[in-house]
Design an enzyme around this catalytic site. Structure first.
Site, PDB file in Angstrom:
ATOM      1  N   ASP A 170       0.739  -1.262   0.000  1.00 42.65           N
ATOM      2  CA  ASP A 170       0.000   0.000   0.000  1.00 42.65           C
ATOM      3  C   ASP A 170       0.771   1.317   0.000  1.00 42.65           C
ATOM      4  O   ASP A 170       0.545   2.174  -0.834  1.00 42.65           O
ATOM      5  CB  ASP A 170      -0.936   0.033   1.205  1.00 42.65           C
ATOM      6  CG  ASP A 170      -1.947  -1.090   1.159  1.00 42.65           C
ATOM      7  OD1 ASP A 170      -1.861  -1.961   0.277  1.00 42.65           O
ATOM      8  OD2 ASP A 170      -2.841  -1.098   2.022  1.00 42.65           O
ATOM      9  N   GLU A 402       1.241  -8.575  11.941  1.00 48.12           N
ATOM     10  CA  GLU A 402       1.025  -8.265  10.522  1.00 48.12           C
ATOM     11  C   GLU A 402       2.366  -8.033   9.822  1.00 48.12           C
ATOM     12  O   GLU A 402       2.580  -8.493   8.704  1.00 48.12           O
ATOM     13  CB  GLU A 402       0.132  -7.016  10.435  1.00 48.12           C
ATOM     14  CG  GLU A 402      -0.286  -6.611   9.048  1.00 48.12           C
ATOM     15  CD  GLU A 402      -1.158  -5.350   9.064  1.00 48.12           C
ATOM     16  OE1 GLU A 402      -1.316  -4.730  10.144  1.00 48.12           O
ATOM     17  OE2 GLU A 402      -1.676  -4.988   7.988  1.00 48.12           O
TER      18      GLU A 402
HETATM   19  C1  2M8 Z   1      -3.490  -3.938   3.675  1.00 49.16           C
HETATM   20  O1  2M8 Z   1      -4.328  -3.156   2.825  1.00 49.16           O
HETATM   21  C2  2M8 Z   1      -5.598  -2.609   3.196  1.00 49.16           C
HETATM   22  C3  2M8 Z   1      -6.248  -2.076   1.937  1.00 49.16           C
HETATM   23  O2  2M8 Z   1      -6.410  -3.124   1.033  1.00 49.16           O
HETATM   24  C4  2M8 Z   1      -5.555  -1.506   4.219  1.00 49.16           C
HETATM   25  O3  2M8 Z   1      -4.487  -1.125   4.706  1.00 49.16           O
HETATM   26  O4  2M8 Z   1      -6.625  -1.022   4.588  1.00 49.16           O
HETATM   27  C5  2M8 Z   1      -2.349  -4.494   2.790  1.00 49.16           C
HETATM   28  O5  2M8 Z   1      -1.314  -5.007   3.586  1.00 49.16           O
HETATM   29  C6  2M8 Z   1      -2.897  -5.563   1.847  1.00 49.16           C
HETATM   30  O6  2M8 Z   1      -1.849  -6.182   1.143  1.00 49.16           O
HETATM   31  C7  2M8 Z   1      -3.688  -6.629   2.619  1.00 49.16           C
HETATM   32  O7  2M8 Z   1      -4.277  -7.524   1.725  1.00 49.16           O
HETATM   33  C8  2M8 Z   1      -4.763  -5.972   3.497  1.00 49.16           C
HETATM   34  C9  2M8 Z   1      -5.464  -6.984   4.421  1.00 49.16           C
HETATM   35  O8  2M8 Z   1      -4.515  -7.751   5.109  1.00 49.16           O
HETATM   36  O9  2M8 Z   1      -4.189  -4.961   4.331  1.00 49.16           O
END
Ligand code: 2M8
Length: 435
Positions: A170, A402
């Site tokens: 992101d 995470e």
């Molecule tokens: C993170 O992304 C989301 C948006 O999609 C967020 O920060 O709100 C990223 O690390 C993405 O790669 C991942 O799939 C998601 C959910 O774990 O979180």
């Protein structure tokens, strides 16, 4: 120790599994089903509860649109712990969007080809798993067709992403120069992520303005692909996204060949595969940096930074021997210092590296899993085993976080674990690493 870790991982996954037949990445922080998370999560389940693994995949593929598109978040339920939710994304603007589920109008790396194949490898009852694959595989194929028919702008086998959230990485420094070319309005909205996680470990408010602005443009045009390609200020060729597509093509080809009677699909995949591999190497491999780089299609320039996605093509057949050697050398020299866990998400020797901030430096277990398999595939066994043992050590010492600080002695915090805790793909991939 091994069994204890697996038990803990199982608890994390089982607690994150929801009644609707899908798994949230992390309670509070990410309360819906995410596309590539869901693939990795299925691998964890497959080792101890095959029905949950199948359910996870079935549920995400059920949210496919009529044009083959699979969204990056499926909003099965309401939740006020995440922004932006379904009322912001408004997937129903697109005429072919799922009528059954609300979702986003963007996607994420196409992991399901290789996920289906890995599920087959793990499954004890091969016949049952093959029956499941036969039911699901055309959806994954249609998703690849969607990419090649709608997102391969130069007809060279490389598909674009139109949003940083599509990359999965992101807030990587990769995008900073693109943000410089934009000047979005200062939106008023209530962030939710920073009430779950220390704000210093998340993207800034100004970065979110950019993220939302790209979506507003796509929404103005009802998520029409051609309009997005024409107007989105963010239009990028990503080596991670494209090598995942190539790797998933490989799996689909093998699976269709063993199913039989699918020559047309196999031919289609093989033709595109050839183009994808050639273009990945000729257009995205940066000889001087010794790594694959991203390409900014909108501004017609390479993005000359090295990040963990730069090594992802190792997981595919794309790299030649020379390229593979150069990737392993770059990884070792720039990311592999003694005293540092592999593999930082951004070049630790670069001034933009930040060891604590989300995709601007920390280690991510899903990337490590991809790189582990990639290094092994190309014969770099020592580096592969280091990346695996670093991943396991980080989880064992800190918990199922995470993301993790790559510095072995971390001067800034007691723990190397950051972001959401009890994180599903961290748990799932630990199980897959250990089984
Ligand atoms: C993170 O992304 C989301 C948006 O999609 C967020 O920060 O709100 C990223 O690390 C993405 O790669 C991942 O799939 C998601 C959910 O774990 O979180």
């Amino acid at each position: 120790m091994k069994e204890q870790m697996i038990d803990k991982a199982i608890q994390v996954l089982d607690r994150n599994f929801q009644d609707g037949g899908f798994t949230i990445p992390s309670k509070g922080l990410y309360p819906f089903q995410w596309k590539w998370d869901s693939g990795f999560i299925a691998l964890g389940f497959a080792h101890y509860d095959i029905s949950k693994a199948k359910k996870e995949v079935e549920t995400i593929l059920d949210a496919q649109w009529e044009n083959g598109f699979i969204p990056h978040i499926v909003f099965h339920n309401d939740s006020d712990t995440y922004f932006p939710g379904p009322n912001f994304h408004k997937s129903n603007l697109h005429p072919l969007a799922s009528k059954k589920y609300r979702s986003t109008g963007m996607t994420q790396p196409p992991v399901f080809g290789f996920i289906l194949e890995r599920l087959y490898e793990i499954a004890k009852n091969k016949e049952d798993m093959m029956n499941f694959i036969k039911k699901q595989i055309d959806k994954v194929y249609e998703n690849h067709v969607y990419f090649y028919e709608n997102r391969d702008l130069n007809n060279d086998g490389l598909v674009y992403i139109y949003h940083n959230w599509e990359s999965g990485t992101d807030n990587s420094p990769l995008w900073d120069d693109i943000w410089e070319t934009m000047n979005p309005p200062e939106y008023t909205f209530e962030r939710r992520d920073t009430s779950h996680v220390d704000a210093s470990q998340r993207p800034s408010k100004r970065e979110y303005d950019h993220y939302l602005h790209i979506i507003e443009i796509a929404k103005e045009h009802n998520y029409d692909d051609a309009k997005i390609a024409e107007l989105s200020p963010f239009l990028v060729l990503d080596p991670l996204f494209n090598s995942v597509l190539i790797r998933s093509n490989e799996s689909l080809i093998r699976l269709y060949e063993s199913i039989g009677n699918n020559e047309e699909k196999v031919d289609y995949l093989k033709q595109n595969q050839l183009k994808s591999v050639q273009s990945l190497n000729s257009k995205l491999f940066h000889k001087d940096l010794g790594a694959y780089v991203h390409f900014d299609l909108r501004n017609n320039r390479q993005i000359p930074y090295i990040c963990s996605s730069s090594f992802a093509p190792l997981y595919s057949s794309a790299p030649t021997r020379l390229i593979a050697e150069s990737l392993a050398k770059t990884m070792l020299e720039k990311f592999g210092d003694a005293g540092r866990y592999l593999c930082a998400s951004f070049d630790p020797t670069h001034e933009k590296f930040n060891p604590k901030k989300y995709w601007r430096g920390p280690v991510w277990i899903n990337m490590n899993w991809i790189l582990y398999h990639g290094l092994k595939r190309h014969g770099f066994y020592d580096l592969a085993s280091r990346i695996k043992s670093d991943s396991l050590e980080l989880i064992e010492k800190n918990g199922f976080f995470e993301y993790f600080d790559s510095r072995q002695s971390n001067p800034d915090a007691d723990s190397n674990g950051y972001g959401g805790n009890n994180f599903s793909w961290t748990a799932a991939l630990l199980i897959d690493f250990l089984k």
